[in-house]
Design an enzyme around this catalytic site. Structure first.
Site, short mmCIF file in Angstrom:
data_model
loop_
_atom_site.label_atom_id
_atom_site.label_comp_id
_atom_site.label_asym_id
_atom_site.label_seq_id
_atom_site.Cartn_x
_atom_site.Cartn_y
_atom_site.Cartn_z
N HIS A 67 -5.59 -9.11 2.97
CA HIS A 67 -4.60 -9.34 4.02
C HIS A 67 -5.22 -9.59 5.38
O HIS A 67 -4.72 -10.42 6.15
CB HIS A 67 -3.65 -8.14 4.09
CG HIS A 67 -4.34 -6.81 4.28
ND1 HIS A 67 -3.93 -5.88 5.19
CD2 HIS A 67 -5.43 -6.25 3.68
CE1 HIS A 67 -4.71 -4.81 5.14
NE2 HIS A 67 -5.63 -5.02 4.23
N ARG A 68 -6.31 -8.91 5.68
CA ARG A 68 -6.89 -9.06 7.01
C ARG A 68 -7.61 -10.41 7.18
O ARG A 68 -7.63 -10.96 8.28
CB ARG A 68 -7.84 -7.90 7.32
CG ARG A 68 -7.13 -6.56 7.22
CD ARG A 68 -7.51 -5.57 8.27
NE ARG A 68 -6.77 -4.32 8.08
CZ ARG A 68 -5.55 -4.09 8.53
NH1 ARG A 68 -4.92 -5.02 9.23
NH2 ARG A 68 -4.94 -2.94 8.30
N GLU A 118 -11.37 -4.39 1.13
CA GLU A 118 -10.66 -5.14 0.09
C GLU A 118 -11.51 -6.29 -0.45
O GLU A 118 -11.37 -6.70 -1.60
CB GLU A 118 -9.34 -5.66 0.64
CG GLU A 118 -8.23 -4.63 0.68
CD GLU A 118 -8.28 -3.70 1.88
OE1 GLU A 118 -7.27 -3.04 2.15
OE2 GLU A 118 -9.33 -3.62 2.55
N ASP A 123 -11.09 -2.31 11.15
CA ASP A 123 -10.04 -3.23 10.71
C ASP A 123 -9.74 -4.29 11.76
O ASP A 123 -9.09 -5.29 11.45
CB ASP A 123 -8.76 -2.45 10.37
CG ASP A 123 -8.88 -1.72 9.04
OD1 ASP A 123 -9.80 -2.04 8.27
OD2 ASP A 123 -8.05 -0.84 8.77
N LYS A 154 0.38 -6.49 1.85
CA LYS A 154 -0.33 -5.23 1.66
C LYS A 154 -0.06 -4.27 2.81
O LYS A 154 0.10 -3.07 2.61
CB LYS A 154 -1.82 -5.50 1.52
CG LYS A 154 -2.63 -4.28 1.10
CD LYS A 154 -4.07 -4.67 0.83
CE LYS A 154 -4.81 -3.56 0.10
NZ LYS A 154 -4.96 -2.34 0.89
N ASP A 157 0.82 -1.21 0.00
CA ASP A 157 0.00 0.00 0.00
C ASP A 157 0.85 1.26 0.00
O ASP A 157 0.59 2.19 -0.77
CB ASP A 157 -0.93 0.00 1.22
CG ASP A 157 -2.24 -0.70 0.93
OD1 ASP A 157 -2.30 -1.49 -0.04
OD2 ASP A 157 -3.22 -0.48 1.67
N ASN A 169 -4.71 -2.27 -4.91
CA ASN A 169 -5.91 -2.23 -4.09
C ASN A 169 -5.69 -1.36 -2.86
O ASN A 169 -6.20 -1.65 -1.78
CB ASN A 169 -6.34 -3.65 -3.68
CG ASN A 169 -7.78 -3.70 -3.20
OD1 ASN A 169 -8.56 -2.78 -3.39
ND2 ASN A 169 -8.14 -4.80 -2.55
#
Length: 428
Positions: free
Chosen positions: A383-384, A334, A306, A409, A59, A104
């Site tokens: 990623h999360r 995302e 998040d 990311k 990012d 993204n």
């Protein structure tokens, strides 16, 4: 650490439950949210800014490269794992020689879309297939109200902005119900206008308001003058920005995975920073995580968005069911994170999680490891989802994470840090 050596390039990684407390010291990377704000502000400032303890990730790489394409030299230095960005701004951004491709990276897309209004020329901003599904219409509409020609694609990227070096109006009302990033984008750009600008919210709804406070703090560090006229209205003076030395705090969202790993294994992980010393909204998740295995019956995730996937993974082992509310915005991250977490937790055991409207309900079972089944976890290039579902593998045998490289990311060292704590990772 050897078990993590090939994870970044593997199509999948199997996690072996450690069967013991995870103990050690792991310092989270610098905050992604703060790093991308500081990069843009340094790019808009006059002079050389030094950003220490910054995050080097996909990012922030997209943001840094976009600034370079717009005439701002950005140098990245590494010293013993710590990243420093040196940004040499002139107070202006130049038109790039082609589209800015931002993957993204939501912060880069939203922040640069507003900043493109300050360019004397045309800027095209685009991303990958996932970014082209993410909404940006409220921001382009707000730019239009400010006299800036900004054209999106049915409310989503790609976006074309025809900048004139400044806004054509001095007040705008923005719908921030989908994302606080729209507000942050306008605020950061507005300080570089040729006259004062007032930014106001349309209604009280705003996703993760704490990130606006994060934006304002960074802006003031770079010399901006902002008057908060009321809870949803800000007046920006046309000060521009001045270069400065700026230290980025550790990433609170990344810290949630380590706090959760500590709780799941009964361990003791030293992060080198206290939650109270973090200004990011997700730091508030620490108090919830500390209540495991007796998480609240209902968790409002609206201001810690998040951290919700982390908390959902933890809730799978809770003593009682947990309902997550206020999280509708997670559907436009995302990936659709509500659906993704419900689907992937149910892969571990049918019925473990479900969607109810825009709520996520996790059944909770302290003995989940005894009834779970081996599961190959889809990560949706998010990623999360990868990092949160990896936590389930700390207790449940047979959990395999697909596309583990997507964690680059925001947390490129995630697998390495788990391995340093003693988690065995088997690339497949």
């Amino acid at each position: 650490m050897e078990s993590s050596r090939d994870v970044a390039n593997a199509p999948a990684v199997a996690i072996v439950p450690p069967g013991r407390p995870l103990v050690g010291r792991v310092v989270p990377p610098g905050s992604k949210s703060i790093t991308n704000r500081a990069l843009l502000l340094a790019g808009l400032a006059r002079g050389e800014s030094v950003l220490r303890n910054a995050l080097a990730s996909d990012d922030t790489g997209h943001m840094a490269q976009a600034l370079r394409r717009m005439g701002v030299p950005v140098r990245q230095d590494e010293d013993d794992g710590a990243t420093t960005f040196v940004v040499s701004g002139t107070g202006r951004l130049a038109p790039p020689d082609g589209p800015l491709l931002l993957g993204n990276a939501g912060t880069a897309m939203r922040f640069l879309t507003a900043a493109a209004a300050l360019v004397d020329g045309t800027v095209v901003l685009d991303g990958d297939a996932h970014m082209r599904k993410r909404p940006i219409g409220p921001l382009t509409a707000a730019l239009g109200a400010l006299g800036v020609e900004a054209r999106d694609t049915e409310g989503r990227p790609p976006v074309t902005v025809r900048g004139r070096g400044a806004f054509g109006a001095s007040a705008v009302t923005i719908d921030a119900g989908l994302s606080s990033q729209y507000v942050s984008a306008l605020l950061m750009a507005a300080a570089c206008n040729d006259r004062p600008v007032t930014v106001a919210l349309a209604g009280a709804a705003i996703g993760a308001r704490g990130y606006v406070d994060l934006t304002l703090a960074a802006m003031r560090a770079f010399g901006a003058q902002v008057l908060q006229e009321d809870v949803g209205r800000w007046r920006l003076s046309p000060t521009g920005y001045r270069a400065c030395a700026y230290r980025v705090e550790p990433d609170a969202s990344a810290a949630t995975y380590l706090w959760a790993a500590e709780q799941l294994t009964g361990g003791a992980i030293d992060l080198g920073v206290a939650p109270a010393d973090m200004t990011q909204p997700d730091a508030a998740a620490h108090d919830l995580i500390a209540r495991f295995p007796r998480l609240p019956e209902t968790i409002d995730g609206s201001q810690i968005q998040d951290a919700v996937p982390t908390l959902a993974a933890l809730a799978a082992f809770n003593e009682t069911p947990v309902r997550f509310v206020g999280i509708a915005n997670l559907r436009v991250k995302e990936c659709d994170r509500i659906r993704a977490m419900a689907t992937e937790l149910a892969r571990v055991r049918p019925g473990l999680a479900r969607e109810e409207g825009d709520d996520l309900v996790v059944a909770g079972d302290p003995d989940l490891a005894a009834t779970a089944r081996p599961a190959r976890i889809e990560t949706y290039a998010d990623h999360r989802i990868a990092m949160s579902m990896a936590l389930v593998g700390l207790r449940v045998p047979g959990v395999t994470i697909l596309d583990p490289a997507c964690t680059a990311k925001t947390y490129p060292r995630y697998w390495r840090d788990l391995a340093r704590l003693g988690v065995v990772l088997r690339p497949e």
